[in-house]
Write a protein that holds these residues in place. Structure first.
Motif, PDB file in Angstrom:
ATOM      1  N   GLN A  81     -87.235 -11.782  17.445  1.00 20.94           N
ATOM      2  CA  GLN A  81     -86.087 -11.542  18.310  1.00 20.94           C
ATOM      3  C   GLN A  81     -86.442 -11.918  19.746  1.00 20.94           C
ATOM      4  OE1 GLN A  81     -83.309 -10.170  16.720  1.00 20.94           O
ATOM      5  NE2 GLN A  81     -82.111 -10.713  18.517  1.00 20.94           N
ATOM      6  N   VAL A  82     -85.511 -12.569  20.431  1.00 20.38           N
ATOM      7  CA  VAL A  82     -85.725 -12.979  21.820  1.00 20.38           C
ATOM      8  C   VAL A  82     -85.272 -11.871  22.756  1.00 20.38           C
ATOM      9  CG1 VAL A  82     -85.056 -14.658  23.573  1.00 20.38           C
ATOM     10  CG2 VAL A  82     -85.454 -15.392  21.224  1.00 20.38           C
ATOM     11  N   GLU A  83     -85.954 -11.731  23.870  1.00 25.09           N
ATOM     12  CA  GLU A  83     -85.553 -10.730  24.859  1.00 25.09           C
ATOM     13  C   GLU A  83     -84.101 -10.959  25.264  1.00 25.09           C
ATOM     14  OE1 GLU A  83     -88.376 -10.343  28.126  1.00 25.09           O
ATOM     15  OE2 GLU A  83     -89.877 -11.329  26.870  1.00 25.09           O
ATOM     16  N   PRO A  84     -83.270  -9.917  25.256  1.00 25.10           N
ATOM     17  CA  PRO A  84     -81.821 -10.074  25.467  1.00 25.10           C
ATOM     18  C   PRO A  84     -81.422 -10.650  26.819  1.00 25.10           C
ATOM     19  CG  PRO A  84     -82.472  -7.754  25.500  1.00 25.10           C
ATOM     20  CD  PRO A  84     -83.646  -8.526  25.000  1.00 25.10           C
ATOM     21  N   HIS A  85     -82.258 -10.466  27.850  1.00 30.49           N
ATOM     22  CA  HIS A  85     -81.872 -10.922  29.191  1.00 30.49           C
ATOM     23  C   HIS A  85     -82.173 -12.402  29.433  1.00 30.49           C
ATOM     24  CE1 HIS A  85     -86.163  -9.990  29.661  1.00 30.49           C
ATOM     25  NE2 HIS A  85     -86.159 -10.884  30.631  1.00 30.49           N
ATOM     26  N   LEU A  86     -82.914 -13.041  28.514  1.00 27.83           N
ATOM     27  CA  LEU A  86     -83.309 -14.436  28.714  1.00 27.83           C
ATOM     28  C   LEU A  86     -82.219 -15.413  28.288  1.00 27.83           C
ATOM     29  CD1 LEU A  86     -87.043 -14.520  27.527  1.00 27.83           C
ATOM     30  CD2 LEU A  86     -86.185 -14.624  29.870  1.00 27.83           C
ATOM     31  N   GLU A  87     -81.940 -16.384  29.135  1.00 24.53           N
ATOM     32  CA  GLU A  87     -81.009 -17.451  28.776  1.00 24.53           C
ATOM     33  C   GLU A  87     -81.704 -18.454  27.853  1.00 24.53           C
ATOM     34  OE1 GLU A  87     -79.645 -19.258  32.333  1.00 24.53           O
ATOM     35  OE2 GLU A  87     -78.502 -17.504  32.998  1.00 24.53           O
ATOM     36  N   LYS A  88     -80.893 -19.199  27.085  1.00 20.75           N
ATOM     37  CA  LYS A  88     -81.456 -20.140  26.123  1.00 20.75           C
ATOM     38  C   LYS A  88     -82.372 -21.155  26.801  1.00 20.75           C
ATOM     39  CE  LYS A  88     -79.420 -23.827  24.329  1.00 20.75           C
ATOM     40  NZ  LYS A  88     -78.578 -24.740  23.529  1.00 20.75           N
ATOM     41  N   LYS A  89     -81.957 -21.676  27.934  1.00 19.90           N
ATOM     42  CA  LYS A  89     -82.750 -22.699  28.611  1.00 19.90           C
ATOM     43  C   LYS A  89     -84.119 -22.145  29.016  1.00 19.90           C
ATOM     44  CE  LYS A  89     -81.774 -26.706  31.452  1.00 19.90           C
ATOM     45  NZ  LYS A  89     -80.765 -27.397  32.263  1.00 19.90           N
ATOM     46  N   LYS A  90     -84.157 -20.862  29.418  1.00 15.62           N
ATOM     47  CA  LYS A  90     -85.421 -20.241  29.815  1.00 15.62           C
ATOM     48  C   LYS A  90     -86.316 -20.025  28.592  1.00 15.62           C
ATOM     49  CE  LYS A  90     -87.995 -18.541  33.077  1.00 15.62           C
ATOM     50  NZ  LYS A  90     -88.482 -19.395  34.191  1.00 15.62           N
ATOM     51  N   ILE A  91     -85.689 -19.689  27.481  1.00 14.69           N
ATOM     52  CA  ILE A  91     -86.443 -19.488  26.235  1.00 14.69           C
ATOM     53  C   ILE A  91     -87.119 -20.786  25.823  1.00 14.69           C
ATOM     54  CG2 ILE A  91     -86.223 -18.964  23.773  1.00 14.69           C
ATOM     55  CD1 ILE A  91     -83.759 -17.229  24.598  1.00 14.69           C
ATOM     56  N   LEU A  92     -86.353 -21.868  25.846  1.00 15.56           N
ATOM     57  CA  LEU A  92     -86.902 -23.156  25.429  1.00 15.56           C
ATOM     58  C   LEU A  92     -87.925 -23.681  26.440  1.00 15.56           C
ATOM     59  CD1 LEU A  92     -83.646 -24.785  24.035  1.00 15.56           C
ATOM     60  CD2 LEU A  92     -85.494 -23.708  22.776  1.00 15.56           C
ATOM     61  N   GLU A  93     -87.720 -23.345  27.708  1.00 11.22           N
ATOM     62  CA  GLU A  93     -88.705 -23.728  28.728  1.00 11.22           C
ATOM     63  C   GLU A  93     -90.062 -23.092  28.421  1.00 11.22           C
ATOM     64  OE1 GLU A  93     -89.550 -22.863  33.445  1.00 11.22           O
ATOM     65  OE2 GLU A  93     -87.484 -22.891  32.734  1.00 11.22           O
ATOM     66  N   LYS A  94     -90.039 -21.808  28.043  1.00 18.11           N
ATOM     67  CA  LYS A  94     -91.278 -21.118  27.678  1.00 18.11           C
ATOM     68  C   LYS A  94     -91.911 -21.759  26.446  1.00 18.11           C
ATOM     69  CE  LYS A  94     -90.180 -16.487  29.481  1.00 18.11           C
ATOM     70  NZ  LYS A  94     -91.480 -16.154  30.078  1.00 18.11           N
ATOM     71  N   MET A  95     -91.080 -22.145  25.487  1.00 15.74           N
ATOM     72  CA  MET A  95     -91.579 -22.747  24.256  1.00 15.74           C
ATOM     73  C   MET A  95     -92.251 -24.092  24.541  1.00 15.74           C
ATOM     74  SD  MET A  95     -89.354 -23.920  20.933  1.00 15.74           S
ATOM     75  CE  MET A  95     -88.560 -25.270  21.826  1.00 15.74           C
ATOM     76  N   PHE A  96     -91.581 -24.953  25.302  1.00 23.41           N
ATOM     77  CA  PHE A  96     -92.152 -26.258  25.615  1.00 23.41           C
ATOM     78  C   PHE A  96     -93.442 -26.115  26.439  1.00 23.41           C
ATOM     79  CE2 PHE A  96     -87.611 -27.874  25.206  1.00 23.41           C
ATOM     80  CZ  PHE A  96     -87.844 -28.448  23.970  1.00 23.41           C
ATOM     81  N   ASN A  97     -93.444 -25.150  27.354  1.00 21.27           N
ATOM     82  CA  ASN A  97     -94.636 -24.924  28.175  1.00 21.27           C
ATOM     83  C   ASN A  97     -95.811 -24.468  27.331  1.00 21.27           C
ATOM     84  OD1 ASN A  97     -94.455 -25.523  31.016  1.00 21.27           O
ATOM     85  ND2 ASN A  97     -92.823 -24.004  31.139  1.00 21.27           N
ATOM     86  N   TYR A  98     -95.530 -23.630  26.348  1.00 19.47           N
ATOM     87  CA  TYR A  98     -96.599 -23.102  25.503  1.00 19.47           C
ATOM     88  C   TYR A  98     -97.306 -24.226  24.740  1.00 19.47           C
ATOM     89  CZ  TYR A  98     -99.019 -20.466  21.868  1.00 19.47           C
ATOM     90  OH  TYR A  98     -99.988 -19.961  21.024  1.00 19.47           O
ATOM     91  N   TYR A  99     -96.524 -25.147  24.188  1.00 22.04           N
ATOM     92  CA  TYR A  99     -97.110 -26.192  23.356  1.00 22.04           C
ATOM     93  C   TYR A  99     -97.549 -27.433  24.154  1.00 22.04           C
ATOM     94  CZ  TYR A  99     -95.600 -23.642  19.207  1.00 22.04           C
ATOM     95  OH  TYR A  99     -95.437 -22.692  18.229  1.00 22.04           O
ATOM     96  N   LEU A 100     -96.801 -27.793  25.190  1.00 25.79           N
ATOM     97  CA  LEU A 100     -97.061 -29.054  25.885  1.00 25.79           C
ATOM     98  C   LEU A 100     -97.504 -28.892  27.340  1.00 25.79           C
ATOM     99  CD1 LEU A 100     -93.991 -31.135  24.605  1.00 25.79           C
ATOM    100  CD2 LEU A 100     -96.312 -31.102  23.659  1.00 25.79           C
ATOM    101  N   GLY A 101     -97.147 -27.786  27.936  1.00 25.78           N
ATOM    102  CA  GLY A 101     -97.405 -27.613  29.367  1.00 25.78           C
ATOM    103  C   GLY A 101     -98.887 -27.603  29.715  1.00 25.78           C
ATOM    104  N   GLY A 102     -99.229 -28.225  30.838  1.00 22.37           N
ATOM    105  CA  GLY A 102    -100.585 -28.196  31.362  1.00 22.37           C
ATOM    106  C   GLY A 102    -101.572 -29.101  30.658  1.00 22.37           C
ATOM    107  N   ARG A 103    -101.141 -29.824  29.645  1.00 22.65           N
ATOM    108  CA  ARG A 103    -102.066 -30.709  28.918  1.00 22.65           C
ATOM    109  C   ARG A 103    -102.215 -32.025  29.671  1.00 22.65           C
ATOM    110  NH1 ARG A 103    -103.465 -28.461  24.217  1.00 22.65           N
ATOM    111  NH2 ARG A 103    -102.040 -26.920  23.294  1.00 22.65           N
ATOM    112  N   LYS A 104    -103.460 -32.457  29.819  1.00 17.58           N
ATOM    113  CA  LYS A 104    -103.732 -33.663  30.609  1.00 17.58           C
ATOM    114  C   LYS A 104    -103.489 -34.945  29.822  1.00 17.58           C
ATOM    115  CE  LYS A 104    -107.201 -31.403  33.544  1.00 17.58           C
ATOM    116  NZ  LYS A 104    -108.617 -31.405  33.991  1.00 17.58           N
ATOM    117  N   ASN A 105    -103.803 -34.916  28.536  1.00 21.23           N
ATOM    118  CA  ASN A 105    -103.687 -36.134  27.726  1.00 21.23           C
ATOM    119  C   ASN A 105    -103.013 -35.817  26.398  1.00 21.23           C
ATOM    120  OD1 ASN A 105    -105.364 -38.106  29.404  1.00 21.23           O
ATOM    121  ND2 ASN A 105    -106.835 -36.446  29.091  1.00 21.23           N
ATOM    122  N   ILE A 106    -101.744 -36.204  26.280  1.00 22.96           N
ATOM    123  CA  ILE A 106    -100.995 -35.996  25.037  1.00 22.96           C
ATOM    124  C   ILE A 106    -100.705 -37.365  24.430  1.00 22.96           C
ATOM    125  CG2 ILE A 106     -98.923 -35.020  23.992  1.00 22.96           C
ATOM    126  CD1 ILE A 106     -98.715 -33.124  26.362  1.00 22.96           C
TER     127      ILE A 106
END
Length: 306
Positions: A81-106
């Motif tokens: 379950q997603v936190e009720p106060h989070l908007e969809k765009k913020k949820i997906l931003e967290k998801m993309f950051n978790y998997y792809l964010g901060g990586r130097k060479n993809i």
């Protein structure tokens, strides 16, 4: 006496580890987590949409109706379950950051983008080094800032749309192979734009019947506007779409049919001809019909007919 792995040893192991195991290991081992994003990230395929994200055999899907995230890989499936106060765009931003964010060479073999860039919240400074790029119903130019310049020329560029696509661009012109998908009822405009491209290797997948549009492409080639080696393949799941073109060619160019073969060879000039034939191929377990059109040298045509 065992002294543990050095950083080069850890780097070598992590870089070549199965992707889902690597992500799981990094999530549970703080020491690995600290170095993980500095180590090259090799991925076979990535699919990005405003509601889901596929990374090889890992999928993360946002379900708006229930406000849940569904995580799945080859080992398990988890729904949270997603936190009720989070908007969809913020949820997906967290998801993309978790998997792809901060990586130097993809490094990706294939990236599929099937929503407008404006619908996404991708990590800042994201750079993908890719071999193949595919877009669905969106403008590929919007995504070029996240593509590493070292990716070009692409091995393959694919676009799916039912309207004309902007094609007058170096990314398209330089690709080794082009693939276009369309379900448009009237394909004349789309085929006209494709036919102006300098590329020699183009696959066109379509579902609607438009004999005239295909014959117009062949007619354009008769003006000598294509080099020897240019090859277009018109591919359809419906055999009748290809059969209709072949039937029309039989009426219009019967005298150019090579006796005892499935080929039509229509002369362009003294040096080249258009070779046309129909075939069936197996694509992922499904048989599709194709019309193969190719500009060949007259010498090759003569040798092939012996």
């Amino acid at each position: 006496m065992f002294h543990g792995l050095t950083y080069p040893g850890i780097r070598c192991i992590i870089e070549n580890l199965d992707l889902s195991k690597r992500i799981l290991l990094a999530s549970r081992a703080p020491a690995i987590q600290r170095v993980d994003k500095s180590i090259p990230f090799h991925v076979k395929s990535v699919h990005i949409n405003e509601n889901y994200f596929f990374l090889n055999n890992i999928s993360v899907v946002y379900i708006p109706r229930t406000r849940e995230l569904l995580f799945e890989d080859t080992h398990k499936e988890i729904c949270r379950q997603v936190e009720p106060h989070l908007e969809k765009k913020k949820i997906l931003e967290k998801m993309f950051n978790y998997y792809l964010g901060g990586r130097k060479n993809i490094y990706l073999d294939h990236v599929l983008l099937d929503c407008p860039m404006s619908e996404l919240s991708l990590p800042p400074n994201l750079k993908l080094t890719i071999n193949k790029m595919e877009t669905r119903f969106c403008d590929f130019r919007d995504f070029l800032p996240i593509i590493n310049a070292r990716s070009f020329p692409l091995k393959e560029f694919t676009a799916r749309d039912n309207k004309s696509i902007f094609l007058d661009h170096p990314v398209v012109h330089s690709a080794e192979k082009l693939v276009f998908h369309t379900n448009a009822v009237n394909m004349a405009g789309i085929f006209h734009d494709i036919n102006k491209l300098p590329n020699k290797n183009i696959l066109i997948k379509f579902d609607s019947s438009d004999v005239i549009a295909i014959l117009n492409v062949i007619g354009n080639w008769l003006n000598g506007r294509k080099e020897v080696g240019t090859k277009y393949i018109f591919s359809s799941r419906f055999k009748t779409n290809i059969d209709e073109v072949l039937a029309e060619l039989q009426l219009l160019a019967e005298h150019f049919k090579v006796s005892g073969t499935p080929y039509f060879r229509i002369p362009i000039d003294a040096q080249s001809s258009i070779q046309i034939n129909g075939i069936e191929v197996n694509e992922d377990g499904v048989f599709v019909s194709q019309l193969v059109t190719e500009v060949v040298s007259t010498k090759k045509s003569l040798e092939g007919s012996k």
